[in-house]
Design a protein around this motif. Structure first.
Motif, short mmCIF file in Angstrom:
data_model
loop_
_atom_site.label_atom_id
_atom_site.label_comp_id
_atom_site.label_asym_id
_atom_site.label_seq_id
_atom_site.Cartn_x
_atom_site.Cartn_y
_atom_site.Cartn_z
N VAL A 1 4.26 8.84 4.87
CA VAL A 1 5.29 8.82 5.91
C VAL A 1 5.92 10.21 5.93
CG1 VAL A 1 7.46 7.79 6.65
CG2 VAL A 1 5.76 6.39 5.50
N ASP B 1 13.40 18.08 -1.02
CA ASP B 1 12.64 17.19 -0.14
C ASP B 1 12.11 16.01 -0.95
OD1 ASP B 1 9.67 18.84 -0.45
OD2 ASP B 1 9.59 16.76 0.21
N TYR B 2 11.94 14.88 -0.27
CA TYR B 2 11.71 13.61 -0.96
C TYR B 2 10.47 13.60 -1.84
CZ TYR B 2 11.42 8.71 -1.99
OH TYR B 2 11.34 7.52 -2.66
N TYR B 3 9.42 14.26 -1.42
CA TYR B 3 8.16 14.14 -2.17
C TYR B 3 7.99 15.21 -3.25
CZ TYR B 3 6.77 10.87 1.49
OH TYR B 3 6.70 9.82 2.35
N SER B 4 8.95 16.14 -3.31
CA SER B 4 8.78 17.24 -4.27
C SER B 4 8.96 16.75 -5.70
CB SER B 4 9.83 18.31 -3.94
OG SER B 4 9.95 19.20 -5.01
N SER C 1 8.05 -4.02 5.72
CA SER C 1 9.07 -3.08 5.26
C SER C 1 8.36 -1.85 4.70
CB SER C 1 9.93 -3.70 4.17
OG SER C 1 9.17 -3.87 3.00
N ILE C 2 9.07 -0.75 4.69
CA ILE C 2 8.57 0.43 3.98
C ILE C 2 9.68 0.84 3.02
CG2 ILE C 2 7.91 2.86 4.15
CD1 ILE C 2 6.37 2.29 6.57
N SER C 3 9.37 0.83 1.76
CA SER C 3 10.40 1.21 0.79
C SER C 3 10.00 2.49 0.09
CB SER C 3 10.68 0.09 -0.20
OG SER C 3 9.52 -0.62 -0.48
N ARG D 1 4.34 0.50 1.77
CA ARG D 1 4.41 -0.41 2.90
C ARG D 1 4.08 -1.80 2.40
NH1 ARG D 1 -0.35 0.30 6.79
NH2 ARG D 1 -1.33 -0.65 4.99
N ASN E 1 16.11 11.50 3.77
CA ASN E 1 15.84 12.88 4.17
C ASN E 1 16.09 13.81 2.99
OD1 ASN E 1 18.60 12.87 4.09
ND2 ASN E 1 18.91 13.71 6.14
N GLY E 2 15.87 13.27 1.80
CA GLY E 2 16.03 14.11 0.60
C GLY E 2 16.09 13.22 -0.62
N GLN E 3 16.17 13.83 -1.78
CA GLN E 3 16.29 13.05 -3.02
C GLN E 3 17.06 13.89 -4.03
OE1 GLN E 3 13.50 13.34 -6.05
NE2 GLN E 3 12.10 14.68 -4.95
N GLY F 1 13.80 -1.09 1.80
CA GLY F 1 13.04 -1.61 2.92
C GLY F 1 12.96 -3.12 3.00
N ALA G 1 6.08 6.28 -0.66
CA ALA G 1 6.48 5.31 0.36
C ALA G 1 5.53 4.14 0.23
CB ALA G 1 6.37 5.95 1.74
N ASP H 1 0.85 -1.19 0.00
CA ASP H 1 0.00 0.00 0.00
C ASP H 1 0.87 1.22 0.00
OD1 ASP H 1 -1.62 -1.86 2.41
OD2 ASP H 1 -2.65 -1.23 0.57
N VAL H 2 0.39 2.26 -0.66
CA VAL H 2 1.10 3.54 -0.57
C VAL H 2 0.68 4.17 0.75
CG1 VAL H 2 1.37 5.82 -1.57
CG2 VAL H 2 1.05 3.85 -3.07
N VAL H 3 1.64 4.58 1.53
CA VAL H 3 1.30 5.17 2.84
C VAL H 3 1.95 6.55 2.95
CG1 VAL H 3 0.96 3.03 4.11
CG2 VAL H 3 3.25 3.93 3.86
N LEU I 1 8.63 12.83 6.35
CA LEU I 1 10.09 12.75 6.30
C LEU I 1 10.70 14.12 6.57
CD1 LEU I 1 10.48 10.62 3.07
CD2 LEU I 1 10.77 9.86 5.41
N GLU I 2 11.87 14.08 7.15
CA GLU I 2 12.62 15.33 7.33
C GLU I 2 13.32 15.68 6.04
OE1 GLU I 2 13.72 14.40 11.95
OE2 GLU I 2 15.32 14.50 10.48
N THR I 3 13.76 16.91 5.93
CA THR I 3 14.55 17.30 4.76
C THR I 3 15.86 17.90 5.22
OG1 THR I 3 12.55 17.75 3.55
CG2 THR I 3 14.57 18.67 2.65
#
Lengths: 278, 790
Positions: free
Chosen positions: A31, A66-69, B758-760, B774, B696-698, A237, B772, A27-29, A33-35
């Motif tokens: 989460v 940031d990860y989701y941008s 796991s969460i990838s 799960r 914490n980034g990409q 993961g 993300a 499932d997409v969840v 995250l910090e940046t």
């Protein structure tokens, strides 16, 4: 090759785990995250397609975000040049894009090159060698008996150079995939043999176009890509993956050694081919 | 004349005193009356002297007391107490046969429950789970499972769902010594942790040592899981078994020579893959195992046993991928009584762990494994009722095959290769003394002297400055070093050798009849390393022996605990706190390639590990409703600083949580016997989520998204919790029937919580966005099993 075997095995093992449950699912969840603070990323992949001059080259400068941008910040106004034993090749930005071009690069197999990037008063350098690649001999399509039944597989054949240790990167792009896919392998078990790069995709069907590019790479770049692809592949993961790590490339910040840059400076001879699925 | 009589009289007086100090030994074997199975850990209590002893792993007991008549009471969980009067005026050999206790429905009030804690024994950090208790616990996927049962105890956890092995007090999965009838088992799980390799029907007893490990055990630093198989009923032939949705099992036992020799054969197999075949799916995944044992009582002083175990897991994907792995063990043992005070057991063991993989579509075949040959000679010397010695010798010879690669056909592009085979020899000597110092204090102290020889023949790489890993100070990365040469060692020539003294110490101080404080210290060394940088061992992981580059792991563990019985053992509480530190825990450089690596030394760095915590176990031992609550608060972490001050180390040289660290671990197990037809059980587990490393980034590189990370394992997956229930139905008319049956119904994960395995983090292939994902493996899983016996 071994990495490929390991990856296929890991993938298959993981699939089997799922076989056993009635309700296992992905499932997409959300989460949070910090940046971290933005860090410089230098994509300096100098490629010399067989049969061309290799004079036109491009280097991209961006930063982390940031990860989701969906927007990747570019870096403008940097000074970039490559030097070899005799010349300096300067790169000029297409203004505002973070892409820097050079029109007179001179690629020589096994020559050593030094890249210099100056951004915000800090100087980054990297050294690498241009690696050769064998030509792609031919492609062969076959049927793969996979987990989901029969799938199409395509093998691209080439002759490994038995006189040295070789490392390869493979890139697959197609009309049915949005993103490129990469693979990496060496000649440890196939030294001097005709080798193949294998591509399987259950979405492939007749009349699809599959583009294959083979790169000759150094051992250090091979190690770099093996870590990078494992992280990017989302295997971070899985219980069978190695711990994710911040993958460091071959850049050294001469001004402030803690402020390292992501990305890698590599030079590869490449060969490409396009195969139409039957 | 008078002087002579005086001397004579004094002499007689003195000798009559020594006569009255004369001691005799009461010894023998205690077994089950109906099956002749010897019973382990039976209490033999001498009422008048308020002292006693217990039977050893082979059912033998021995106690030396002053001449006199005594009330001897024998008690054991699940059996009726047996009392007798023994007039000890010479050495007496007395074998006892205990009758199984009758189950009564009312609250059982027993004056001295065997389940209560042995307050006086310095044994601590040990959990003994009777096989009967394990069989009453809720079953997952229809099988009574020993490993899943020990997970309900404090200090025992596993890294996550679908992961094999178990972790004890923050130790890694390769740090557990798993023994089946004295033979070492390398992989304790089938199907990646879904089932254990132990068939509960064939097991008599098991004990898990989490700390305070006696000197007779060595070779692994975290724990010892000591499992003994049944011998087989030497009176009558019996069969029992079970048929379930996913797997089934059957056991046959009986006499070879009545009351002297017996056999036991049991087998288990899963067959879910057959259902796949029905749907024309050509994949299969299954396991099977076989336990066999032959026992023969030569005479009163000699017993012989031959046991075997063979297990395999098979996965095959439509012929293009086939993977087989498993343990096999063959062992021969001889119990010999040198005297009524000196019991010995000699074991000769062959053990084999095999792993094979065939990838037909690449044309690749891989075989690897470990063989070991083991000789043990163990003595238990019951010197007096205050002193007992255990001593002996243990030798193992290892033959490691890290991998043999072969092409599957002439058109395969693979070159054959044999990775260097490795050989080693590990001998050890030990002595353990258990002594009752006073009414309140009992101590157990011992020493194990272990040695390890890494042997040829092999060609070993030589590196500059003996450094197999290079550090590039500019790029701040670790890379493999290139050897500057090799050194050849001949067959059985010593390449490296280590020796270690391992002191062991445990003390028990009884505050009064109901409560005591115990403390222990042990030092352990481990000469084998499981080369793996994943959380869960995959069968591709390889065991490597220590050498000049991979030094042995050395552990020091300290534990202290408080133990109390309430209401005569009806309730018990155990609180223990432990601290351990380990030297030479291997860590891997980034991107370490461990598969088919002939030079592991080029990708490993030595670090250290530590773990500490508090464990609480509260139990209700009797009544219709019984069970236990276990809670563990702990930390397990490791650190690999650089080899010099300039080096960056792993994770910048900072401590980071191991993949199996679990801050909170709560497990509530309960069993309810409603009436003679129905009984119910449940297990509730709640744990802190597994440590993970979140991005914490990409950034973008070559057209794909790459996450960048903060420090290793500084985040956690969401909290894990689930509830399992089971119900057992035994028909009332069973007593009269020839074939007795019972139905066991179970539901795993009753409220179907999607626990994250796991969460990838990855880029969506269709949209290009980062997300993300799960993965949860088990939702609600019902099971039904029909058990039968005749």
């Amino acid at each position: 090759m071994v990495k490929f075997i390991y990856k296929i095995t890991t993938f298959i093992i993981f699939l089997i785990l799922i076989l056993f449950s009635f309700v296992s699912c992905e499932d997409v969840v959300n989460v949070d995250l910090e940046t971290s603070n933005p860090r410089l990323v230098i994509e300096a992949s100098i490629l010399w397609q067989k049969g061309t001059s290799g004079n036109e080259q491009k280097i991209k400068l961006t930063t982390t975000t940031d990860y989701y941008s969906n927007v990747i910040p570019v870096v403008s106004g940097a000074t970039i040049f490559i030097t070899d034993s005799s010349n300096t090749y300067t790169f000029y930005e297409n203004p505002g894009t973070g892409e820097y071009f050079c029109g007179n690069f001179n690629p020589v197999i096994n020559a050593t090159y030094i890249l210099t990037v100056i951004v915000n008063g800090e100087t980054y350098t990297a050294t690498e060698t241009l690696k050769a690649v064998p030509s792609i001999d031919y492609a062969e399509q076959d049927v793969f008996n996979g987990f989901g039944g029969e799938e199409i597989e395509v093998k691209f054949f080439f002759q490994d150079n038995g006189a040295e240790e070789n490392y390869y990167l493979a890139k697959f792009t197609s009309n049915f995939n949005l993103l490129p896919e990469y693979d990496y392998f060496d000649d440890e078990f196939t030294q001097g043999n005709q080798m193949f790069s294998l591509y399987i995709n259950e979405d492939m069907k007749a009349n699809d176009e599959l583009n294959f590019t083979l790169y000759g790479v150094s051992e250090r770049y091979y190690n770099y890509m093996s870590i990078l692809l494992n992280i990017a592949g989302g295997n971070g993961g899985s219980p069978f993956s190695s711990p994710p790590a911040t993958v460091r490339g071959n850049f050294v910040n001469q001004t402030n050694s803690d402020n390292f840059a992501f990305g890698y400076f590599n030079l590869s001879e490449i060969d490409t081919t396009t195969y139409i699925i039957q | 004349m008078k002087l002579k009589s005086l001397v004579l009289f004094s002499f007689i007086l003195i000798s009559s005193f020594s006569f009255s100090q004369e001691k005799f030994t009461l010894s023998g074997v205690i077994s089950d009356e109906k099956t002749n199975e010897t019973l382990i850990g039976v209490s033999i209590i001498i009422e008048e002297l308020r002292t006693g002893t217990s039977t050893n792993e082979y059912g033998f007991y021995s106690i030396t007391l002053p001449k006199g008549a005594y009330n001897v009471r024998i008690s054991y969980l699940g059996y009726a107490d047996y009392t007798t009067v023994i007039d000890l005026n010479k050495n007496i050999k007395n074998n006892f046969s205990l009758k199984v206790g009758e189950e009564t429905l009312e609250e059982i009030v027993v004056t001295d429950t065997p389940n209560k804690i042995d307050i006086k024994k310095p044994e601590m950090s040990v959990n003994k789970l009777s096989i009967n208790t394990i069989k009453q616990m809720p079953v997952i996927l229809g099988e009574v499972d020993i490993l899943k049962s020990i997970l309900t105890l404090p200090g025992v956890t596993n890294a996550g769902e679908g992961q094999s092995g178990f972790n004890v007090r923050g130790g890694a999965v390769d740090q557990n010594l798993i023994l089946l009838d004295e033979a070492t088992i390398y992989n304790s799980s089938h199907l990646f942790g879904f089932f254990s390799v132990f068939n509960a029907d064939a097991i008599k007893d098991l004990k898990l040592y989490k700390g305070g490990i006696p000197a007779r055990f060595g070779g692994r630093v975290a724990s010892v899981l000591d499992i003994y198989q049944k011998e087989g009923n030497s009176k009558e032939f019996h069969v029992n078994g079970g048929i379930g949705l996913i797997s089934s099992r059957i056991l046959a036992e009986g006499p070879l020579v009545k009351d002297k020799g017996s056999f036991l054969v049991s087998g288990r197999s899963s067959y879910a893959h057959l259902f796949l075949k029905l749907t024309d799916n050509k994949n299969s995944a299954y396991f099977y195992d076989l336990n066999t044992k032959l026992s023969y009582k030569l005479n009163d002083n000699n017993n012989l046993y031959l046991s075997g175990y063979f297990g395999r897991d098979v996965f095959s994907l439509n012929k293009s991928f086939e993977n087989t792995y498993g343990n096999s063990v063959l062992n021969f043992r001889w119990n010999h009584l040198f005297s009524n005070k000196l019991f010995s057991n000699a074991s000769l063991i062959y053990s084999d762990y095999y792993y094979g993989l065939t990838l037909d579509f690449i044309g690749f075949n891989w075989d690897s494994g470990i063989k070991n040959y083991n000789f043990k000679y163990d003595f238990k010397h019951y010197i007096s009722n205050k002193t007992k010695l255990t001593y002996g010798v243990n030798m193992v010879y290892y033959d490691f095959n890290p991998g043999k690669i072969e092409p599957t056909g002439t058109d395969s592009g693979i070159n054959p290769e044999q990775l260097d085979k490795k050989y080693a020899f590990e001998p050890a000597l030990y002595l353990d003394i258990e002594q009752t110092i006073s009414k309140k204090i009992t101590v157990n102290y011992g020493l194990r002297y272990s040695m390890f020889y890494r042997l040829g023949s092999q060609e070993i790489n030589v590196y500059e400055n003996n450094q197999a890993v290079n550090y590039d100070a500019n790029l701040k990365i670790y890379e493999k070093a290139t050897p500057i040469g090799t050194k050849k060692y001949g067959s059985n020539e010593t390449i490296a050798h280590f020796d270690n003294l391992e002191p062991r110490f445990a003390l028990s101080y009884s505050i009064d009849d109901k409560q005591s404080i115990k403390m222990s210290y042990n030092r352990m060394s481990q000469y084998l390393h499981l080369i793996s940088n994943t959380q869960s061992p995959t069968p591709l992981d390889v065991w490597a022996p220590s050498d000049d580059f991979l030094k042995p792991q050395i552990l020091d563990q300290y534990a202290v605990g408080y133990f109390r019985n309430f209401s005569n053992g009806k309730y018990t509480i155990e609180v223990e706190s432990f601290y351990k530190d380990i030297k030479n825990r291997l860590d891997y450089i980034d991107g370490a390639d461990l598969i088919a690596n002939n030079a592991i030394e080029q990708v490993v760095l030595a670090g250290k590990a530590r773990a500490y915590g508090l464990e609480i176990l509260a139990r209700k031992n009797e009544g219709k409703f019984s069970g236990w609550i276990s809670y563990t608060l702990s930390r397990s972490e490791q650190q690999t600083p650089g080899r010099t001050a300039d080096e960056i180390g792993i994770n910048n040289g900072n401590w980071y949580k191991t993949g199996w660290d679990k801050t909170h671990n709560l497990s509530v197990t309960s069993m309810y016997q409603l009436n003679d037809k129905w009984s119910f059980g449940s297990i509730f587990s709640l744990q802190t989520g597994q440590p993970v490393t979140y991005p914490n980034g990409q950034y973008q590189y070559l057209g794909i998204t790459v996450p960048s990370f903060s420090s290793r394992n500084s985040n956690n997956l969401p909290v894990y919790h689930r509830l399992d229930i089971s119900a057992t139905m035994t028909p009332r008319n069973n007593a009269g029937k020839k074939v007795k049956g019972e139905w066991v119904f179970g539901i795993y994960n009753l409220y179907s919580r999607k626990n994250a395995a796991s969460i990838s983090f990855r880029q969506n292939q269709d949209s290009g966005n980062n997300e993300a994902i799960r993965l949860s493996i088990f939702g609600i899983v019902p099971s039904v099993t029909y058990n039968f016996k005749f």
